[in-house]
Motif scaffolding. Structure first.
Motif, PDB file in Angstrom:
ATOM      1  N   LEU A  55       0.795  -1.217   0.000  1.00 54.12           N
ATOM      2  CA  LEU A  55       0.000   0.000   0.000  1.00 54.12           C
ATOM      3  C   LEU A  55       0.830   1.270   0.000  1.00 54.12           C
ATOM      4  CD1 LEU A  55      -2.720  -1.014   2.631  1.00 54.12           C
ATOM      5  CD2 LEU A  55      -2.725  -1.351   0.150  1.00 54.12           C
ATOM      6  N   ALA A  56       1.954   1.281   0.704  1.00 57.39           N
ATOM      7  CA  ALA A  56       2.702   2.525   0.872  1.00 57.39           C
ATOM      8  C   ALA A  56       4.160   2.250   1.192  1.00 57.39           C
ATOM      9  CB  ALA A  56       2.085   3.365   1.991  1.00 57.39           C
TER      10      ALA A  56
ATOM     11  N   LEU B 122       4.422  -1.591  -6.434  1.00 59.68           N
ATOM     12  CA  LEU B 122       4.734  -3.011  -6.418  1.00 59.68           C
ATOM     13  C   LEU B 122       4.782  -3.468  -4.960  1.00 59.68           C
ATOM     14  CD1 LEU B 122       7.704  -3.081  -8.967  1.00 59.68           C
ATOM     15  CD2 LEU B 122       5.426  -4.017  -9.378  1.00 59.68           C
ATOM     16  N   THR B 123       4.465  -4.736  -4.703  1.00 59.23           N
ATOM     17  CA  THR B 123       4.584  -5.240  -3.341  1.00 59.23           C
ATOM     18  C   THR B 123       5.996  -5.052  -2.823  1.00 59.23           C
ATOM     19  OG1 THR B 123       2.839  -6.853  -3.710  1.00 59.23           O
ATOM     20  CG2 THR B 123       4.346  -7.276  -1.884  1.00 59.23           C
ATOM     21  N   THR B 124       6.973  -5.412  -3.629  1.00 63.74           N
ATOM     22  CA  THR B 124       8.378  -5.147  -3.326  1.00 63.74           C
ATOM     23  C   THR B 124       8.939  -4.301  -4.456  1.00 63.74           C
ATOM     24  OG1 THR B 124       8.543  -7.332  -2.296  1.00 63.74           O
ATOM     25  CG2 THR B 124      10.604  -6.164  -2.725  1.00 63.74           C
ATOM     26  N   PRO B 125       9.461  -3.101  -4.168  1.00 58.73           N
ATOM     27  CA  PRO B 125       9.916  -2.210  -5.245  1.00 58.73           C
ATOM     28  C   PRO B 125      11.087  -2.789  -6.030  1.00 58.73           C
ATOM     29  CG  PRO B 125       9.776  -1.061  -3.123  1.00 58.73           C
ATOM     30  CD  PRO B 125       9.656  -2.529  -2.840  1.00 58.73           C
TER      31      PRO B 125
ATOM     32  N   LEU C  48      14.167   0.613  -4.056  1.00 60.69           N
ATOM     33  CA  LEU C  48      14.221   0.123  -2.682  1.00 60.69           C
ATOM     34  C   LEU C  48      15.428   0.686  -1.939  1.00 60.69           C
ATOM     35  CD1 LEU C  48      13.283  -1.719  -0.392  1.00 60.69           C
ATOM     36  CD2 LEU C  48      14.549  -3.594  -1.482  1.00 60.69           C
ATOM     37  N   PHE C  49      16.603   0.616  -2.545  1.00 57.37           N
ATOM     38  CA  PHE C  49      17.797   1.111  -1.859  1.00 57.37           C
ATOM     39  C   PHE C  49      17.801   2.632  -1.748  1.00 57.37           C
ATOM     40  CE2 PHE C  49      19.292  -3.167  -3.090  1.00 57.37           C
ATOM     41  CZ  PHE C  49      19.605  -3.615  -1.815  1.00 57.37           C
TER      42      PHE C  49
ATOM     43  N   SER D 280       7.688 -10.182  -1.848  1.00 58.59           N
ATOM     44  CA  SER D 280       6.876 -11.035  -2.716  1.00 58.59           C
ATOM     45  C   SER D 280       7.721 -12.132  -3.353  1.00 58.59           C
ATOM     46  CB  SER D 280       6.236 -10.189  -3.823  1.00 58.59           C
ATOM     47  OG  SER D 280       7.234  -9.658  -4.680  1.00 58.59           O
ATOM     48  N   SER D 281       7.060 -13.158  -3.853  1.00 60.98           N
ATOM     49  CA  SER D 281       7.775 -14.197  -4.594  1.00 60.98           C
ATOM     50  C   SER D 281       8.419 -13.616  -5.845  1.00 60.98           C
ATOM     51  CB  SER D 281       6.818 -15.328  -4.969  1.00 60.98           C
ATOM     52  OG  SER D 281       5.724 -14.834  -5.732  1.00 60.98           O
ATOM     53  N   GLN D 282       7.744 -12.629  -6.461  1.00 56.05           N
ATOM     54  CA  GLN D 282       8.298 -11.985  -7.646  1.00 56.05           C
ATOM     55  C   GLN D 282       9.573 -11.212  -7.325  1.00 56.05           C
ATOM     56  OE1 GLN D 282       6.975 -11.871 -11.144  1.00 56.05           O
ATOM     57  NE2 GLN D 282       6.322 -13.791 -10.211  1.00 56.05           N
ATOM     58  N   ALA D 283       9.710 -10.747  -6.094  1.00 60.96           N
ATOM     59  CA  ALA D 283      10.925 -10.030  -5.703  1.00 60.96           C
ATOM     60  C   ALA D 283      12.142 -10.927  -5.851  1.00 60.96           C
ATOM     61  CB  ALA D 283      10.804  -9.531  -4.272  1.00 60.96           C
TER      62      ALA D 283
END
Length: 512
Positions: free
Chosen positions: A141-142, A157-160, A165-166, A185-188
């Motif tokens: 969400l945020a 994205l669930t995980t950027p 991210l960094f 996420s698994s996609q991460a």
């Protein structure tokens, strides 16, 4: 921090990622993977289905060097690092460019088919209580990197992507944050968004069939394998002993961390032998649709060290949320949170778009929730039926396009288990025809048991569901929550959001 060509080559070589390195004498002052995000002296990462013509524009804006995959030859004469995995290379270079911010934060990573967001918000609130607001968050969400609202961002994205991210981690450190909670996420892992990143604590909530399709995981085996990579990159693990596929999970977890780094939790069973060796068990004391009381009990000397025994109040309903709270408490304890912070955090935590309740005078009760797969929708419908007087239970639901294709049969099955009337509608159809998605869900609904209404206009579907409800009916709006857009043909199309629509419709009906 600026990077030289030699530094970049060395960082990539240390991970055996670089196949060919240029003799680059300049200095990198910025990183980008999107041609719209280019500044002078940018190192550009060619990833995904990148169109070569975009590089021409990026070069004029300031790209001075490129990281490209094998076979990408249209680099316009720019110095190029050729790598066999651009996503992994981007993660390694990004963490170096932002001065390894992960080493300055206590990191909790949370994965699971359902419950990641709720658990992340619980852990974040607990840590905020424990650190006087110095906890960062990366969730579906945020993204929150500081106390000031200017450091609160909407997530995409669930995980950027690793570069984002960094950058956010670095901003969190600059803002004085000491801890960070992340959904993983698994996609991460499949797409190397967290390549090279380790967590102080990895939390594994559960696993069930989801995210299987042409653009995600080809098989469940691939899905669970990507999920379990969190074990391999965590110093300590908190694992739900009630999860499906537990034997496979515990076997992998025991290989990843020593015995004193593995922590199990489970719902208290009547037969203690069924608790799967849990270190901490939880049991419901009382609950309603506004919240619940639950108790934790430790088992064994190692669990006693956590000092979590006692009763707690959670401002969220459902034993599934009590399990999430238990995981959040164990994880935050392992990074320094105290019991007082846990009590206050669980009482105050709010998860936007989760089990938001709206009561009308003539049209029953409306719940808005992000539930979007079999496990989450079934749990939500069953909980509402158990805790609410229900004449007719209506659900408005769809499924996203070009992802999570495996969810669609499960949504139909969840409808069979808990709904009387289903309004099948659009979610984020992307490049698929919403009618085709609805047809896939409907094929798994027992239409002798559940009345199905197809209305592809989501706003109209919500309006109809509420309008036709009586005072003892319940309407569940599932999937979109507070999302203010729908993904249609690759475009984030403005959308009023489920909660806003429900409030507007109720106000209009009661003003009549």
């Amino acid at each position: 921090m600026p990077l030289s060509g030699e530094q970049i080559t060395n960082y990539l070589a240390d991970e055996s990622l670089v196949l060919d390195a240029p003799d680059f004498k300049g200095e990198i002052q910025h990183l980008a993977y999107n041609s719209q995000d280019v500044e002078p002296n940018t190192l550009f990462f060619i990833k995904g289905n990148f169109k070569p013509e975009y590089l021409e524009d990026a070069k004029t804006k300031g790209v001075v060097a490129v990281v490209a995959p094998v076979g990408f030859n249209e680099t316009l004469g720019l110095p190029t690092w050729v790598v066999d995995d651009v996503a992994a290379a981007m993660s390694i270079v990004s963490m170096a460019f932002y001065d390894f911010p992960q080493n300055k934060l206590a990191l909790i990573g949370i994965t699971g088919t359902k419950g990641k967001t709720s658990t992340a918000y619980m852990a974040h609130e607990i840590l905020n209580q424990a650190t006087d607001g110095k906890a960062a968050l990366s969730s579906t969400l945020a993204v929150i990197t500081g106390q000031d609202p200017q450091y609160h961002y909407r997530a995409h994205l669930t995980t950027p992507e690793s570069l984002d991210l960094f950058r956010w981690m670095h901003e969190a450190v600059e803002n004085g944050m000491t801890h960070m909670v992340m959904e993983v996420s698994s996609q991460a892992y499949k797409k190397e968004r967290v390549y090279g990143l380790r967590y102080d604590v990895g939390v594994f909530l559960n696993i069930s069939e989801d995210h299987i399709g042409p653009n995600e995981h080809p098989t469940f085996e691939d899905y669970i394998e990507c999920k379990m990579e969190l074990f391999d990159h965590s110093d300590q693990i908190v694992l739900n002993a009630d999860s499906g596929h537990f034997p496979e999970l515990i076997e992998r977890a025991e290989l990843a961390v020593p015995k004193d780094g593995l922590w199990l939790y489970a719902k208290e069973h009547a037969d203690e032998d069924d608790d799967m060796g849990a270190d901490i068990s939880y049991r419901t004391m009382s609950e309603d649709l506004q919240g619940s009381q639950f108790a934790l009990t430790h088992h064994g000397a190692q669990a006693a060290e956590l000092e979590l025994d006692g009763e707690y109040a959670l401002d969220m309903p459902g034993d599934f949320n009590q399990g999430n709270a238990t995981a959040a408490m164990m994880a935050t304890r392992l990074v320094g949170a105290d019991a007082t912070s846990m009590v206050k955090g669980l009482q105050e935590v709010k998860v936007p778009g989760r089990m938001q309740e709206l009561t009308s005078q003539k049209h029953g009760t409306i719940y808005v929730d992000y539930a979007h797969n079999y496990a989450s929708i079934a749990a939500l419908l069953q909980f509402v039926r158990a805790n609410e007087r229900v004449d007719k239970l209506r659900i408005v639901v769809g499924a996203p396009g070009n992802k999570g294709v495996s969810r669609r049969p499960g949504i139909g099955e969840a409808i069979n288990e808990g709904a009387d009337i289903a309004y099948l509608t659009s979610d984020d159809p992307q490049y698929e025809n919403p009618a085709d998605i609805v047809a896939e869900i409907k094929a798994h609904v027992d239409t002798d048991k559940v009345q199905v209404i197809e209305e592809l206009d989501r706003t109209q579907a919500i309006t109809d569901a509420i309008t036709h409800s009586g005072p003892d009916d319940v309407v569940v709006l599932a999937g979109k929550g507070l999302d203010e857009y729908q993904k249609i043909d690759g475009i984030d199309t403005p959308y009023e959001n489920d909660w806003a629509i429900a409030n507007r419709v109720v106000n209009e009906l009661e003003a009549e």
